[in-house]
Design a protein around this motif. Structure first.
Motif, mmCIF file in Angstrom:
data_model
loop_
_atom_site.group_PDB
_atom_site.id
_atom_site.type_symbol
_atom_site.label_atom_id
_atom_site.label_comp_id
_atom_site.label_asym_id
_atom_site.label_seq_id
_atom_site.Cartn_x
_atom_site.Cartn_y
_atom_site.Cartn_z
ATOM 1 N N ARG A 176 -23.050 -10.393 -4.044
ATOM 2 C CA ARG A 176 -21.721 -11.048 -4.783
ATOM 3 C C ARG A 176 -20.656 -10.516 -4.099
ATOM 4 N NH1 ARG A 176 -22.105 -9.146 -11.731
ATOM 5 N NH2 ARG A 176 -20.216 -9.493 -12.425
ATOM 6 N N ASP A 177 -20.092 -10.617 -4.697
ATOM 7 C CA ASP A 177 -18.639 -9.732 -4.585
ATOM 8 C C ASP A 177 -18.683 -8.067 -4.422
ATOM 9 O OD1 ASP A 177 -15.744 -10.042 -3.037
ATOM 10 O OD2 ASP A 177 -15.373 -8.873 -5.067
ATOM 11 N N PRO A 178 -17.982 -7.420 -3.408
ATOM 12 C CA PRO A 178 -18.454 -5.626 -4.166
ATOM 13 C C PRO A 178 -17.647 -5.108 -5.444
ATOM 14 C CG PRO A 178 -18.359 -6.439 -1.540
ATOM 15 C CD PRO A 178 -18.315 -7.406 -2.180
ATOM 16 N N TYR A 179 -15.679 -5.710 -5.250
ATOM 17 C CA TYR A 179 -14.974 -5.379 -5.951
ATOM 18 C C TYR A 179 -15.350 -5.901 -7.492
ATOM 19 C CZ TYR A 179 -12.026 -4.180 -1.653
ATOM 20 O OH TYR A 179 -11.629 -3.927 -0.442
ATOM 21 N N MET A 395 -8.055 2.210 -2.293
ATOM 22 C CA MET A 395 -8.797 0.903 -2.241
ATOM 23 C C MET A 395 -9.116 1.270 -0.816
ATOM 24 S SD MET A 395 -8.427 -1.012 -4.796
ATOM 25 C CE MET A 395 -8.712 -2.971 -4.220
ATOM 26 N N ASN A 396 -8.393 1.367 0.166
ATOM 27 C CA ASN A 396 -8.876 2.243 1.101
ATOM 28 C C ASN A 396 -9.988 1.845 1.849
ATOM 29 O OD1 ASN A 396 -7.060 -0.322 1.647
ATOM 30 N ND2 ASN A 396 -5.356 1.573 2.717
ATOM 31 N N LYS A 397 -10.685 3.353 0.630
ATOM 32 C CA LYS A 397 -11.858 4.150 0.710
ATOM 33 C C LYS A 397 -12.963 3.013 0.576
ATOM 34 C CE LYS A 397 -9.785 8.598 -0.330
ATOM 35 N NZ LYS A 397 -9.676 9.581 -0.928
ATOM 36 N N LEU A 398 -12.888 2.306 -0.821
ATOM 37 C CA LEU A 398 -13.448 1.220 -1.004
ATOM 38 C C LEU A 398 -14.214 0.175 -0.155
ATOM 39 C CD1 LEU A 398 -12.737 0.387 -4.723
ATOM 40 C CD2 LEU A 398 -14.770 2.015 -3.847
ATOM 41 N N GLN A 399 -13.612 0.217 0.535
ATOM 42 C CA GLN A 399 -13.367 -1.514 1.614
ATOM 43 C C GLN A 399 -14.288 -0.532 2.830
ATOM 44 O OE1 GLN A 399 -10.487 -3.095 5.197
ATOM 45 N NE2 GLN A 399 -9.237 -2.916 2.855
ATOM 46 N N ARG A 414 -9.840 -7.749 2.290
ATOM 47 C CA ARG A 414 -8.999 -7.177 1.535
ATOM 48 C C ARG A 414 -8.189 -8.618 0.482
ATOM 49 N NH1 ARG A 414 -5.779 -2.739 3.131
ATOM 50 N NH2 ARG A 414 -3.290 -2.634 2.808
ATOM 51 N N PRO A 415 -8.319 -8.977 -0.018
ATOM 52 C CA PRO A 415 -8.012 -10.041 -0.443
ATOM 53 C C PRO A 415 -6.503 -10.085 -1.505
ATOM 54 C CG PRO A 415 -9.720 -8.944 -2.051
ATOM 55 C CD PRO A 415 -10.032 -8.569 -0.851
ATOM 56 N N GLN A 420 -1.747 -6.273 -3.814
ATOM 57 C CA GLN A 420 -0.515 -6.494 -4.136
ATOM 58 C C GLN A 420 -0.148 -5.639 -4.758
ATOM 59 O OE1 GLN A 420 -0.239 -9.035 -7.052
ATOM 60 N NE2 GLN A 420 -1.642 -7.845 -8.659
ATOM 61 N N PRO A 421 1.404 -5.132 -3.887
ATOM 62 C CA PRO A 421 1.493 -3.833 -4.095
ATOM 63 C C PRO A 421 1.798 -3.313 -5.909
ATOM 64 C CG PRO A 421 3.242 -5.412 -3.525
ATOM 65 C CD PRO A 421 1.956 -5.711 -3.722
ATOM 66 N N ARG A 422 1.071 -1.860 -6.074
ATOM 67 C CA ARG A 422 1.248 -1.319 -7.751
ATOM 68 C C ARG A 422 2.880 -1.051 -8.205
ATOM 69 N NH1 ARG A 422 -2.670 -3.297 -5.387
ATOM 70 N NH2 ARG A 422 -5.209 -2.322 -6.135
ATOM 71 N N HIS A 423 2.938 -1.339 -9.541
ATOM 72 C CA HIS A 423 4.011 -1.230 -10.489
ATOM 73 C C HIS A 423 3.762 0.068 -10.878
ATOM 74 C CE1 HIS A 423 5.481 -4.533 -8.471
ATOM 75 N NE2 HIS A 423 4.956 -5.001 -8.600
ATOM 76 N N LYS A 424 4.623 0.536 -11.558
ATOM 77 C CA LYS A 424 4.862 1.816 -12.567
ATOM 78 C C LYS A 424 4.272 1.332 -13.647
ATOM 79 C CE LYS A 424 8.040 5.263 -10.454
ATOM 80 N NZ LYS A 424 9.153 5.843 -10.596
#
Length: 432
Positions: A176-179, A395-399, A414-415, A420-424
């Motif tokens: 399965r997709d790991p994420y 996320m990079n650590k998970l990757q 890295r889909p 996508q950029p994170r927002h507040k």
């Protein structure tokens, strides 16, 4: 597997009560369970109404053109495994006992299966029980928490013996997709009421992320769970099978599996693999695959909450637990997000609500949802929303942790939709 927590909890309760009370409680639970499954049979008729299109789709997957498409995909997955494993044998870092514990052998069908938690292993372990008995009936006729009954793994096999088994028989696994798998593990073991895993993982996650000890562990956030998971992987300590990389369980470069099924194409791949093992007669009892799977999941969720309710309320109110279950089913794409939780806090004190009434409400919500809303798109949206709560650095650590799974099983590491950029002020889908 999935119901280990419920089984262990029952053992703990048994030691802490007198013999007479235990017998009474067990008898009561047995009667309630029977009632719940009687309710299943009544609900099946209701759920089947208006579901002819889905059944037709499942039946159509058995035609030759579909088999040819699946065969092509299977060959492509196998080729990628061979390519990625070239000059690599020791991929993953599970110990011998963990590897052997996940391997099952069905001699009569010359079948070897490696089961991975959160990738349909409950389904396959029940089906393998039927293969041992030569019984052709739906695996869903076996209760999920009984999936480990008569479980036969490689653990009793000597090294030379199981190597011979691997050489002489056909082998398969599902991935399965790991994420997606990581989120599923969080939903079932932490977010949904699960006192066993609150203690096993949740309390440790709180101690690591918040520096708080002796904490219940019921309110671990998705970010906290991810951070704790990364910590256990980096330290190689307190790792849990529901979250480990698939390559750590099944050693794909050593075993060289003949068939690699994907959770994303589960129905098609199950049909194909059964036919490859000359077990096509089992497809006749799986013609209502999707419906049976959803009903099974709902029954399991309601049953688990009922069994652990008294322990849940030490950390979380019944009302809070029921609302979490509803949201979990929304995140999983079983109930539409437009359908609100239909009960009040006062309602949650009613035992009947936690069984037949609550289950009927879920079934009715699903029936309405599947007819009116795009549940597949909703599930994807919630996946994106969940990972929007995770910083890119994390996320990079998970990757990195799942890099072998990404490479060997052909998933995107890295889909764009998750990076996508994170927002507040990102909305937290887990807050109720």
């Amino acid at each position: 597997m999935k119901r280990k927590s419920s089984l262990l909890i029952r053992k703990v309760l048994k030691h802490k009560t007198s013999l007479i009370v235990t017998i009474c409680v067990c008898y009561s639970l047995l009667m309630l369970t029977n009632n719940l499954y009687e309710e299943d049979r009544r609900i099946e008729v209701k759920l089947a109404k208006g579901d002819n299109t889905e059944i037709s789709k499942n039946l159509s997957r058995q035609d030759t053109s579909q088999d040819n498409d699946t065969e092509t995909i299977m060959k492509s997955r196998k080729q990628n495994l061979v390519k990625q494993c070239y000059n690599r044998i020791n991929v993953g870092r599970s110990d011998e006992d963990n590897f052997k514990a996940h391997m099952q052998f069905v001699p009569d069908d010359k079948m070897v299966y490696c089961g991975i938690e959160k990738v349909g292993s409950t389904f396959w372990r029940r089906l393998i029980q039927l293969l041992y008995k030569h019984e052709i009936r739906s695996p869903y006729s076996i209760k999920p928490w009984d999936c480990m009954n008569n479980y036969k793994s490689f653990q009793s096999q000597k090294l030379d013996d199981y190597h011979d088994i691997l050489k002489e028989n056909s082998k398969f696994l599902f991935v399965r997709d790991p994420y997606s798998r990581l989120l599923s593990g969080y939903l079932d073991k932490i977010f949904s009421p699960n006192p066993y895993y609150w203690n096993l993982i949740g309390s440790k996650a709180v101690a690591f992320t918040r520096k708080q000890k002796n904490y219940c562990g019921h309110d671990v956030t998705f970010l906290e769970m991810v951070e704790y998971f990364i910590h256990t992987e980096e330290q190689n300590k307190d790792r849990d099978g529901h979250f480990l990389p698939a390559t750590d369980h099944c050693r794909p470069c050593l075993v060289q599996y003949d068939y690699i099924g994907n959770m994303e194409t589960f129905t098609d791949d199950v049909y194909f693999i059964l036919k490859e093992f000359n077990l096509g007669n089992y497809t006749s009892v799986l013609k209502d695959f999707k419906r049976d799977s959803i009903l099974d999941s709902i029954s399991d969720t309601v049953q688990t909450f009922r069994d652990v309710r008294s322990m849940v309320t030490r950390c979380l109110s019944s009302y809070g637990g029921l609302k979490r279950i509803w949201r979990k089913l929304q995140i999983r794409g079983i109930i539409a997000e437009q359908i609100q939780f239909p009960f009040t806090s006062k309602d949650s004190t009613n035992l009947k609500l936690t069984t037949a009434t609550f289950k009927n409400a879920i079934i009715n919500a699903h029936i309405e949802s599947k007819d009116r809303y795009n549940l597949k798109e909703q599930k994807r949206k919630y996946l994106i929303s969940a990972y929007n709560l995770i910083p890119i650095a994390t996320m990079n650590k998970l990757q990195k942790i799942f890099q072998n799974d990404f490479q060997i099983f052909g998933y995107d590491k890295r889909p764009d939709y998750l990076y996508q950029p994170r927002h507040k002020n990102i909305a937290d889908i887990f807050k109720l």
